[in-house]
Write an enzyme that holds these catalytic residues in place. Structure first.
Site, mmCIF file in Angstrom:
data_model
loop_
_atom_site.group_PDB
_atom_site.id
_atom_site.type_symbol
_atom_site.label_atom_id
_atom_site.label_comp_id
_atom_site.label_asym_id
_atom_site.label_seq_id
_atom_site.Cartn_x
_atom_site.Cartn_y
_atom_site.Cartn_z
ATOM 1 N N ASP A 131 46.312 -0.675 -18.307
ATOM 2 C CA ASP A 131 45.303 0.366 -18.514
ATOM 3 C C ASP A 131 45.376 0.878 -19.949
ATOM 4 O O ASP A 131 46.457 1.119 -20.478
ATOM 5 C CB ASP A 131 45.537 1.533 -17.549
ATOM 6 C CG ASP A 131 45.301 1.108 -16.107
ATOM 7 O OD1 ASP A 131 44.385 0.301 -15.878
ATOM 8 O OD2 ASP A 131 46.029 1.572 -15.218
ATOM 9 N N ASP A 181 50.326 11.869 -13.093
ATOM 10 C CA ASP A 181 51.110 12.443 -12.007
ATOM 11 C C ASP A 181 52.589 12.587 -12.355
ATOM 12 O O ASP A 181 53.099 13.678 -12.557
ATOM 13 C CB ASP A 181 50.882 11.679 -10.689
ATOM 14 C CG ASP A 181 50.945 10.167 -10.828
ATOM 15 O OD1 ASP A 181 51.298 9.665 -11.916
ATOM 16 O OD2 ASP A 181 50.646 9.472 -9.837
ATOM 17 N N ASP A 190 48.576 -4.393 -13.688
ATOM 18 C CA ASP A 190 47.396 -4.378 -14.549
ATOM 19 C C ASP A 190 47.720 -3.558 -15.792
ATOM 20 O O ASP A 190 48.736 -2.877 -15.840
ATOM 21 C CB ASP A 190 46.182 -3.784 -13.811
ATOM 22 C CG ASP A 190 46.568 -2.564 -13.007
ATOM 23 O OD1 ASP A 190 47.414 -1.778 -13.484
ATOM 24 O OD2 ASP A 190 46.034 -2.378 -11.904
HETATM 25 P P1 ATP Z 1 50.678 0.545 -10.017
HETATM 26 O O1 ATP Z 1 49.482 0.012 -10.762
HETATM 27 O O2 ATP Z 1 51.936 -0.166 -10.260
HETATM 28 O O3 ATP Z 1 50.386 0.762 -8.595
HETATM 29 P P2 ATP Z 1 50.191 2.867 -11.614
HETATM 30 O O4 ATP Z 1 51.092 4.023 -12.010
HETATM 31 O O5 ATP Z 1 49.650 2.040 -12.729
HETATM 32 O O6 ATP Z 1 50.981 2.020 -10.568
HETATM 33 P P3 ATP Z 1 47.467 3.348 -10.972
HETATM 34 O O7 ATP Z 1 46.880 3.794 -9.691
HETATM 35 O O8 ATP Z 1 47.126 2.021 -11.529
HETATM 36 O O9 ATP Z 1 49.026 3.485 -10.788
HETATM 37 O O10 ATP Z 1 47.108 4.473 -12.026
HETATM 38 C C1 ATP Z 1 47.309 4.328 -13.426
HETATM 39 C C2 ATP Z 1 47.794 5.656 -13.999
HETATM 40 O O11 ATP Z 1 46.825 6.677 -13.770
HETATM 41 C C3 ATP Z 1 49.080 6.193 -13.390
HETATM 42 O O12 ATP Z 1 50.231 5.652 -13.967
HETATM 43 C C4 ATP Z 1 48.961 7.669 -13.665
HETATM 44 O O13 ATP Z 1 49.277 7.972 -14.992
HETATM 45 C C5 ATP Z 1 47.480 7.908 -13.462
HETATM 46 N N1 ATP Z 1 47.160 8.259 -12.067
HETATM 47 C C6 ATP Z 1 46.726 7.426 -11.094
HETATM 48 N N2 ATP Z 1 46.500 8.091 -9.948
HETATM 49 C C7 ATP Z 1 46.797 9.379 -10.204
HETATM 50 C C8 ATP Z 1 46.753 10.575 -9.433
HETATM 51 N N3 ATP Z 1 46.366 10.567 -8.168
HETATM 52 N N4 ATP Z 1 47.120 11.726 -10.038
HETATM 53 C C9 ATP Z 1 47.494 11.741 -11.333
HETATM 54 N N5 ATP Z 1 47.563 10.665 -12.098
HETATM 55 C C10 ATP Z 1 47.220 9.488 -11.561
HETATM 56 MG MG MG Z 2 48.281 0.407 -12.548
#
Ligand code: ATP
Ligand code: MG
Length: 507
Positions: free
Chosen positions: A76, A204, A74
């Site tokens: 963001d 994170d 996705d």
């Molecule tokens: P994917 O979508 O591939 O699972 P992602 O890194 O995009 O991985 P998401 O859960 O969609 O993970 O979160 C988007 C962003 O928000 C992350 O890349 C990170 O920057 C931030 N984020 C998400 N969850 C956390 C958390 N628990 N602590 C800190 N930052 C977070």
């Molecule tokens: Mg994501």
């Protein structure tokens, strides 16, 4: 990929990634992200925000995945526009979120999430179960009320991170500007808007904290994330122990990214996991359920399982599952589970549907078998024993992880089907084909047969039954009733029976 560059914000040997006051700006000519790889809807949102006079960046996993040449799940968007300001720019926009407001911009079924920069490192939008976040099941969101979880203690009571404080909390009427933590350091509440250099603190891992600026297509890197992508390193931003305490789910995210990206968790980030993993017990069970689905149903479940076990995280998440494998090393059940996860990964890759019910049947197979084994062998095949074992195994797992009722019932039905599938009884067994849970039950039977836990000839009989035209099915069932065993193997009856008594033991 990124072209090499001499200047690095955090050199690879730095164990703590501290955001710099100003970002390293990587111009378009020095990175590989092309607009042709970005979703047109995300681009529309970025351009509209920019035309409205706001900053607009892609951030998080999508930037990381684009740099790795992978297709993002996705897109963001992060902006300095407040949620209400975003809403004014888009007619197709809804504000969501209980603790922190986010804008969802709709394009048919596609949703682009727009988050206002935030000034503290609370769990982000991705981990707050929103009603929209899990269309599969609303129960998960209802169960989560983090504010009721623990006694809040004042922010001063914990080790502070050094960070700027120019929050825009006052810009949101009624917004609380303080952050609350529980006794273990977990963030319970925060809703302070901020600037991009503050927002970076709440991310994170360094590789998840790269910002793609729509104004000039450059990348903004405050934490050495670009370098860490090149060296395939997972490094928490800030002090790892503090960051894991703030949000223990970050330990599961580390395992997930290790499995998904094949990155190495950098030693200082990995070190506190052993001591802190028990903090997962304090995470709302609905959030652990959401995280479990991300770990196991997004294409790298088998690897996730191995990583979780090797880091001791399975024990914190699903203690009974871990305990079963601890006491049955190298068991057939473990092989069955891994094969089932590999099959699930293949389905995800092939864009076929996967279901939490089947996943939980795999994960709970060990504990269910363990409970059945503790009953006298003459009761192992009784429906009551099997159902009681399913209920107990689910109850025990639910102490940590919320398994919504309909999935728990599905697991029960799948296991209840097993003795009926193993002992088909004439035409009556054809009715099993009509059952909603037949396909899942049959898939489980196949896996069991593959691992010597159910008779293979019966599994083959069910496979053939589904392949033949309906009128042929009746004949197959009659033949079975006449012969007392599947017609393909009448001459192997004796052998089959011997094998069945061993093969259909719970484990
Ligand atoms: P994917 O979508 O591939 O699972 P992602 O890194 O995009 O991985 P998401 O859960 O969609 O993970 O979160 C988007 C962003 O928000 C992350 O890349 C990170 O920057 C931030 N984020 C998400 N969850 C956390 C958390 N628990 N602590 C800190 N930052 C977070
Ligand atoms: Mg994501």
């Amino acid at each position: 990929m990124l072209k090499p560059k001499a200047e690095v914000v955090n050199p690879p040997h730095a164990s703590v990634a501290t955001p710099a006051a100003t970002p390293r700006i990587i111009p378009r000519s020095e990175h590989s992200i092309s607009r042709s790889h970005i979703s047109p809807n995300a681009l529309r949102v970025l351009y509209r925000l920019r035309e409205g006079g706001f900053q607009a960046f892609l951030v998080g996993g999508c930037v990381r995945d684009l740099l790795l040449g992978m297709e993002p799940k996705d897109f963001d968007v992060a902006t300095d526009a407040l949620p209400e300001e975003v809403k004014r720019l888009f007619r197709n926009c809804r504000l969501v979120g209980r603790r922190f407001r986010l804008a969802h911009v709709f394009f048919g079924r596609d949703i682009i999430e727009v988050a206002t920069f935030r000034a503290t490192s609370a769990p982000s939008q991705g981990d707050e179960p929103l009603p929209e976040a899990d269309p599969e099941d609303g129960e998960a969101a209802e169960l989560d009320d983090p504010d009721l979880e623990a006694e809040p203690v004042p922010a001063q009571a914990r080790a502070p991170l050094e960070r700027p404080s120019r929050g825009r909390g006052d810009a949101e009427p009624g917004a609380a500007t303080e952050v609350t933590f529980d006794a273990s350091g977990r963030i319970l509440r925060d809703n302070v808007y901020g600037t991009i250099d503050e927002d970076v603190w709440r991310r994170d891992f360094t590789v998840n904290a790269l910002y793609y600026n729509i104004a000039d297509f450059s990348l903004w890197d405050y934490v050495g994330g670009a370098e860490d992508i090149k060296t395939r390193t997972l490094r928490l931003i800030g002090d790892p122990e503090t960051r894991f305490r703030e949000d223990p789910v970050r330990m599961l995210r580390a395992a997930r990214f290790e499995a998904k990206l094949g990155f190495q968790i950098e030693p200082a980030t990995a070190k506190p996991i052993g001591a802190l993993r028990q903090l997962l017990a304090g995470v709302p069970p609905a959030r652990l359920f959401d995280e479990t689905l991300k770990l196991f149903l997004t294409g790298q479940g088998a690897r996730s399982f191995e990583v979780l076990r090797s880091r001791g995280l399975l024990a914190a998440m699903l203690p009974t599952v871990d305990a079963y494998f601890g006491s049955h090393p190298g068991s057939l059940v473990e092989k069955l589970l891994l094969q089932g996860l590999r099959n699930t990964d293949a389905r995800v890759l092939a864009d076929k549907p996967v279901t939490p019910t089947f996943l939980f049947a795999l994960l709970l197979y060990g504990p269910i078998a363990g409970i059945i084994e503790s009953a006298p062998p003459e009761h192992w095949h009784e429906l009551a024993t099997i159902l009681e074992a399913c209920d107990r195994a689910t109850r025990e797992a639910q102490a940590r992880l919320a398994i919504p009722r309909r999935f728990a019932l599905g697991v029960r039905e799948m296991f209840a089907l097993q003795p009926r599938l193993e002992h088909p009884r004439g035409r009556r067994s054809l009715r099993l084909l009509e059952q909603a849970r037949f396909r899942a039950g049959y898939d489980l039977l196949l896996l069991r047969a593959e691992h010597g836990l159910a008779p293979p000839d019966v599994a083959q009989w069910w496979t053939r039954l589904q392949q033949v035209p309906p009128e042929e099915r009746g004949r197959m069932a009659d033949a079975l009733a006449g012969e007392g065993s599947p017609p393909q193997a009448p001459h192997r009856r004796g052998r089959r029976r011997r094998r069945r008594s061993r093969a259909s033991s719970p484990a």
